[in-house]
Design a protein around this motif. Structure first.
Motif, short mmCIF file in Angstrom:
data_model
loop_
_atom_site.label_atom_id
_atom_site.label_comp_id
_atom_site.label_asym_id
_atom_site.label_seq_id
_atom_site.Cartn_x
_atom_site.Cartn_y
_atom_site.Cartn_z
N TYR A 46 5.40 -59.08 21.37
CA TYR A 46 5.92 -60.41 20.99
C TYR A 46 4.94 -61.13 20.06
CZ TYR A 46 7.18 -65.29 21.16
OH TYR A 46 7.49 -66.58 20.80
N MET A 47 3.66 -61.14 20.45
CA MET A 47 2.66 -61.92 19.69
C MET A 47 2.46 -61.41 18.26
SD MET A 47 -0.22 -62.58 22.65
CE MET A 47 -1.48 -62.92 21.45
N PHE A 48 2.51 -60.09 18.08
CA PHE A 48 2.26 -59.53 16.76
C PHE A 48 3.53 -59.09 16.04
CE2 PHE A 48 -1.80 -59.00 18.94
CZ PHE A 48 -2.66 -59.57 18.02
N GLY A 49 4.64 -59.00 16.76
CA GLY A 49 5.88 -58.54 16.13
C GLY A 49 6.88 -59.65 15.91
N ALA A 50 7.17 -60.40 16.97
CA ALA A 50 8.24 -61.40 16.88
C ALA A 50 7.73 -62.78 16.48
CB ALA A 50 8.96 -61.48 18.23
N SER A 51 6.42 -63.00 16.55
CA SER A 51 5.89 -64.31 16.18
C SER A 51 4.57 -64.14 15.44
CB SER A 51 5.69 -65.18 17.43
OG SER A 51 4.55 -64.76 18.15
N ASN A 52 3.99 -65.25 15.06
CA ASN A 52 2.74 -65.27 14.31
C ASN A 52 1.56 -65.63 15.22
OD1 ASN A 52 1.36 -64.96 11.89
ND2 ASN A 52 1.43 -67.14 11.45
N VAL A 53 1.79 -65.74 16.51
CA VAL A 53 0.76 -66.19 17.44
C VAL A 53 -0.42 -65.23 17.49
CG1 VAL A 53 0.30 -66.71 19.87
CG2 VAL A 53 2.42 -67.47 18.83
N GLY A 54 -0.16 -63.93 17.46
CA GLY A 54 -1.25 -62.94 17.51
C GLY A 54 -2.18 -63.06 16.33
N ALA A 55 -1.63 -63.21 15.14
CA ALA A 55 -2.45 -63.36 13.94
C ALA A 55 -3.27 -64.64 14.00
CB ALA A 55 -1.57 -63.34 12.69
N GLU A 56 -2.67 -65.72 14.50
CA GLU A 56 -3.40 -66.98 14.64
C GLU A 56 -4.54 -66.84 15.64
OE1 GLU A 56 -0.60 -70.02 15.67
OE2 GLU A 56 0.57 -69.73 13.85
N LEU A 57 -4.30 -66.11 16.72
CA LEU A 57 -5.33 -65.89 17.72
C LEU A 57 -6.50 -65.11 17.14
CD1 LEU A 57 -6.39 -65.84 20.67
CD2 LEU A 57 -5.09 -63.74 20.97
N VAL A 58 -6.22 -64.03 16.45
CA VAL A 58 -7.28 -63.23 15.84
C VAL A 58 -8.04 -64.06 14.81
CG1 VAL A 58 -7.73 -61.21 14.37
CG2 VAL A 58 -6.14 -61.03 16.29
N SER A 59 -7.34 -64.82 14.01
CA SER A 59 -7.98 -65.68 13.01
C SER A 59 -8.91 -66.70 13.66
CB SER A 59 -6.91 -66.39 12.17
OG SER A 59 -7.49 -67.32 11.30
N PHE A 60 -8.46 -67.31 14.75
CA PHE A 60 -9.29 -68.29 15.45
C PHE A 60 -10.55 -67.63 16.01
CE2 PHE A 60 -10.68 -70.33 19.34
CZ PHE A 60 -10.88 -71.65 18.91
N LEU A 61 -10.39 -66.46 16.65
CA LEU A 61 -11.54 -65.78 17.24
C LEU A 61 -12.54 -65.32 16.18
CD1 LEU A 61 -9.83 -63.72 20.08
CD2 LEU A 61 -11.24 -65.77 20.32
N VAL A 62 -12.05 -64.91 15.02
CA VAL A 62 -12.94 -64.49 13.94
C VAL A 62 -13.69 -65.70 13.38
CG1 VAL A 62 -12.96 -63.58 11.56
CG2 VAL A 62 -11.66 -62.41 13.34
N SER A 63 -13.02 -66.82 13.25
CA SER A 63 -13.69 -68.01 12.69
C SER A 63 -14.54 -68.74 13.72
CB SER A 63 -12.66 -68.96 12.07
OG SER A 63 -11.76 -69.42 13.05
N HIS A 64 -14.37 -68.47 15.02
CA HIS A 64 -15.17 -69.09 16.09
C HIS A 64 -15.67 -67.99 17.04
CE1 HIS A 64 -12.37 -72.27 14.77
NE2 HIS A 64 -13.42 -73.05 14.93
N PRO A 65 -16.64 -67.20 16.60
CA PRO A 65 -17.06 -66.04 17.41
C PRO A 65 -17.63 -66.41 18.78
CG PRO A 65 -18.43 -66.26 15.43
CD PRO A 65 -17.35 -67.29 15.35
N LYS A 66 -18.21 -67.59 18.93
CA LYS A 66 -18.74 -67.99 20.24
C LYS A 66 -17.63 -68.16 21.27
CE LYS A 66 -23.03 -70.15 18.78
NZ LYS A 66 -23.86 -71.34 18.81
N SER A 67 -16.43 -68.44 20.81
CA SER A 67 -15.31 -68.61 21.74
C SER A 67 -14.91 -67.28 22.38
CB SER A 67 -14.12 -69.25 21.04
OG SER A 67 -13.63 -68.40 20.03
N MET A 68 -15.30 -66.16 21.78
CA MET A 68 -14.97 -64.86 22.36
C MET A 68 -15.62 -64.69 23.73
SD MET A 68 -14.87 -62.04 19.36
CE MET A 68 -14.74 -62.61 17.69
#
Length: 155
Positions: A46-68
């Motif tokens: 769902y996150m990577f196929g039916a919506s854009n939520v997965g891409a937003e999540l990966v983008s957030f984690l890449v731009s805020h590595p301490k949040s990982m």
């Protein structure tokens, strides 16, 4: 939403009890791993196929590595909690798990109401009483059925 949650929760607990009694070699770790595998597969689809939520999540984690680290700590705490949940279902059954989690929620509400200074009204106390009366009644029914099964096995 509450009714849907209760319906799914009741179905899931009863089905897990059935799996544990049908396949006695099933461990709590087996149940947890397979449930998380299918849940994760469906959510990733769902996150990577039916919506854009997965891409937003990966983008957030890449731009805020301490949040990982926070996400990892959250996942580890959730996994530890799930181990106890599935162990309780496997060893004691879904009804005992329901009693444990409901009691925990009750004490969380009670403690927070005292800490925050709010009080529970009569209807809320009546609801709590009905809830625990129903749980205790179900435990009594289950223990009487279990006792008769044990007596039949002994003969």
């Amino acid at each position: 939403l509450c009714a849907v949650n209760l319906a799914f929760d009741g179905f899931t607990n009863a089905y897990q009890d059935k799996i544990n009694s049908t396949y006695e070699s099933t461990t709590s770790l087996d149940m947890m791993c397979w449930m998380n595998f299918w849940t994760g597969s469906l959510l990733c689809g769902y996150m990577f196929g039916a919506s854009n939520v997965g891409a937003e999540l990966v983008s957030f984690l890449v731009s805020h590595p301490k949040s990982m680290l926070d996400v990892l700590a959250f996942c580890l705490c959730g996994a530890l909690g799930q181990l106890f949940i599935f162990l309780t279902i496997n060893k004691f059954g879904a009804l005992t798990l329901t009693l444990v989690t409901t009691t925990r929620k009750f004490f969380s509400i009670l403690i927070s109401s005292f800490v925050l200074g709010s009080t529970l009204v009569g209807q809320q106390w009546a609801g709590i009483g009905l809830l625990f009366a129903g749980l205790l009644w179900n435990m009594q029914i289950k223990s009487s059925k279990g006792g008769s099964k044990r007596a039949k096995k002994a003969k």
